[in-house]
Design a protein around this motif. Structure first.
Motif, PDB file in Angstrom:
ATOM      1  N   GLY A  37       0.761  -1.205  -0.125  1.00 38.54           N
ATOM      2  CA  GLY A  37      -0.077   0.111   0.212  1.00 38.54           C
ATOM      3  C   GLY A  37       1.088   1.108  -0.074  1.00 38.54           C
ATOM      4  O   GLY A  37       0.221   2.353  -0.266  1.00 38.54           O
ATOM      5  N   HIS A  41       4.543   5.333  -2.988  1.00 37.28           N
ATOM      6  CA  HIS A  41       4.488   6.487  -2.316  1.00 37.28           C
ATOM      7  C   HIS A  41       5.990   6.963  -1.668  1.00 37.28           C
ATOM      8  O   HIS A  41       5.803   8.081  -0.864  1.00 37.28           O
ATOM      9  CB  HIS A  41       3.152   6.798  -1.399  1.00 37.28           C
ATOM     10  N   HIS A 141      -4.819   8.679   0.704  1.00 41.15           N
ATOM     11  CA  HIS A 141      -4.319   8.701  -0.641  1.00 41.15           C
ATOM     12  C   HIS A 141      -3.575   7.154  -0.829  1.00 41.15           C
ATOM     13  O   HIS A 141      -3.460   6.480  -1.844  1.00 41.15           O
ATOM     14  CB  HIS A 141      -3.049   9.494  -0.889  1.00 41.15           C
ATOM     15  N   CYS A 142      -3.315   6.556   0.343  1.00 35.63           N
ATOM     16  CA  CYS A 142      -2.608   5.168   0.449  1.00 35.63           C
ATOM     17  C   CYS A 142      -2.575   4.867   2.035  1.00 35.63           C
ATOM     18  O   CYS A 142      -3.101   5.434   2.584  1.00 35.63           O
ATOM     19  CB  CYS A 142      -1.223   5.190  -0.071  1.00 35.63           C
TER      20      CYS A 142
END
Ligand code: UD1
Ligand code: M6R
Length: 365
Positions: A37, A41, A141-142
Motif C-alpha cells: 500500500g 508513495h 491517498h494510500c
C-alpha cells in the motif's frame, strides 16, 4: 465466538501472538519490508517536510509509541495531533506534510474530519487502519491495513500492538534507502520476527497480573510513569485502566515527575514505573530511588533478570518482561497492563466488553 474465554477483551489480549503474525504476514521479505500500500508513495514521503500523526484514544497512543522510531529511521521530524485538538485549533497542515491517520475502525468522526481538513490543505494522507473498506481506508491517498482481525471489545488491545508493528514496518520502508541505518534496521526486522514468541512469553504473566489486580481493587487511583519509547505505554496502560476498570489512572512522563506529580506520592497511591532496558534505564533507576525515598508504593516493570537492579532492597513489587529490540519493547510492555486492566475490571465487577458510557466507534463529534 469467545471460545474458551469469558470476554472478548480477554480473547483479544491472548490472541496477540497470532494477530501480530497476520499483521506481518507477507510483508517481511528478503531481509527487507514490503508494504504494497505504500511502495508507490515512498519517494514522496521521503521528501516530505514532516510527518504528522493524527488519531484519538488508543490509536493516538500507538502513534506516540511509533514516533521515536519513525524519527530515528527516517530522519523526518514527527509531530503528534489528537484529531479533535487539531480541528479545534485549525492547526497548520501543509502540502509538504505527510499526514498519517491511525484508526482501528477507520470510522472515528474526529479522525475523519481531520482527514478532510488535511486533504483540503493538500497534505499526502496515509491511513493505518484495521478495517478494509472503511471511510479512512477509502479517503486516504494510500495506507496500510493492519490485518489484526476483527476487534470486538470496546477496549482496543490487539489493534494497538498491530498498529505499532505496522508503523514500525512503515518506518523501515521509508528509511530503507539509508545505508547508515542498515544494521539498526536489520536488528529491528529480527526483533519483529521474534515478537510473536515474546508476546506468548509475556502472556504467561496472566496469573501474576490477576494477583496484582486483587491488591489494587480498592485503590482510588493508579499512576503509570514511563519515558522514551515507553511514554506511550504509560498513557495507554492508564487509558485501559480508566476505561474498563473505571478507576482513575494517569500515565505520565517520568521526566516530568519533579515538576508536579511528585507531590501526590505517599504510601497509599499505587505507582507503576516502566523501567525496561533502553537508553533511559539509568534515569528510570533514579526515578525509582526518588519515589522510594518518599515511601512510594511501587510496582516496577523491568527486563528479565533486572529485579535487583531496579529494586535493590526488595521494597517494590517487580514485573519482569522478556526483552526485544528497544523500539519494539512497547509492544511487550503494554500486555501486562492490558491483563491488569482486564482482571481489575472483572474483580471490581464491571462490564469488560461494554464499559459504561462508551461505544466501540465514536462516529459523532
Ligand atoms: C494487498 C491486499 C491483500 C493481498 C496483498 C497481496 C487488500 C485490502 N489487500 O495487501 O489482500 O494479500 O495485497 O499482495 O486487498 N490503503 C489506503 N488507506 C488505508 C489503508 C490502505 O489507501 O488506510 C490502500 C493501500 O494504499 C493499498 C490498498 O489500500 O492500495 C490495500 O492496502 P493493504 O491491504 O495494506 O495492501 P497489501 O498489504 O499490499
Ligand atoms: O477506531 P479508532 O481507533 O479510531 O478509535 C479511537 C478511539 O475511540 C479508541 O481507541 C478508544 O480510545 C478505545 N476505546 C480505547 O480502548
Amino acid at each position: 465466538k469467545k471460545g474458551s474465554y469469558d470476554h472478548f477483551m480477554q480473547k483479544e489480549i491472548h490472541e496477540q501472538p497470532h494477530s501480530l503474525t497476520t499483521t506481518m504476514r507477507g510483508r517481511l521479505k528478503d531481509g527487507g519490508v514490503l508494504l504494497g500500500g505504500l511502495k508507490e508513495h515512498l519517494k514522496t514521503i521521503r521528501r516530505c517536510r514532516r510527518v504528522v500523526f493524527i488519531g484519538c484514544g488508543t490509536s493516538y497512543n500507538a502513534a506516540l509509541a511509533a514516533r521515536p522510531f519513525v524519527e530515528e529511521l527516517t530522519g523526518i521530524p514527527v509531530t503528534m495531533e489528537v484529531a479533535s485538538d487539531l480541528l479545534d485549533r485549525q492547526g497548520p497542515i501543509y502540502r509538504e506534510d505527510t499526514a498519517v491517520f491511525v484508526s482501528q475502525s477507520g470510522e472515528t468522526a474526529d479522525t475523519l474530519l481531520a482527514l478532510d481538513y488535511a486533504l483540503e490543505n493538500g497534505a499526502l494522507c496515509v491511513g493505518i487502519t484495521n478495517t478494509v473498506g472503511s471511510t479512512l481506508s477509502r479517503k486516504t491517498h494510500c495506507g496500510v491495513h493492519i490485518n489484526a482481525g476483527c476487534e470486538i471489545g470496546v477496549a482496543s488491545t490487539k489493534a494497538y500492538t498491530s498498529q505499532i508493528v505496522a508503523m514500525a514496518m512503515m518506518a523501515l520502508a521509508i528509511g530503507s534507502d539509508q545505508i547508515s541505518t542498515q544494521a539498526r534496521r536489520n536488528a529491528i526486522i529480527s526483533g519483529l520476527t521474534s515478537l510473536p514468541s515474546c508476546v506468548s512469553g509475556v502472556l504467561k504473566l496472566d496469573a501474576e497480573m490477576k494477583e496484582l489486580a486483587s491488591s489494587l481493587i480498592d485503590s482510588e487511583s493508579l499512576l503509570v510513569f514511563g519515558r522514551g519509547y515507553n511514554y506511550a505505554t504509560a498513557l495507554e496502560g492508564a487509558l485501559k485502566v480508566k476505561e474498563v476498570a473505571l478507576m482513575h489512572s494517569e500515565g505520565m512522563l517520568a521526566g516530568e515527575m519533579k515538576h508536579g506529580p511528585l507531590a501526590l506520592v505517599d504510601e497509599n497511591l499505587p505507582i507503576i514505573v516502566i523501567a525496561t532496558r533502553d537508553a533511559c534505564f539509568s534515569k528510570q533507576q533514579s526515578v525509582i530511588q526518588q519515589l522510594l525515598s518518599r515511601k512510594g508504593r511501587l510496582v516496577v516493570m523491568c527486563s528479565k533478570g533486572d529485579a535487583s537492579a531496579v529494586c535493590p532492597n526488595g521494597s517494590c513489587r517487580v514485573i519482569e518482561v522478556p526483552g526485544v529490540a528497544d523500539c519494539l519493547q512497547p509492544v511487550i510492555n503494554i500486555i501486562p497492563l492490558q491483563l491488569l486492566a482486564y482482571h481489575l475490571t472483572v474483580l471490581r465487577g464491571f462490564d469488560v466488553d461494554q464499559p459504561r458510557n462508551l461505544a466501540k466507534s465514536v462516529t459523532t463529534q
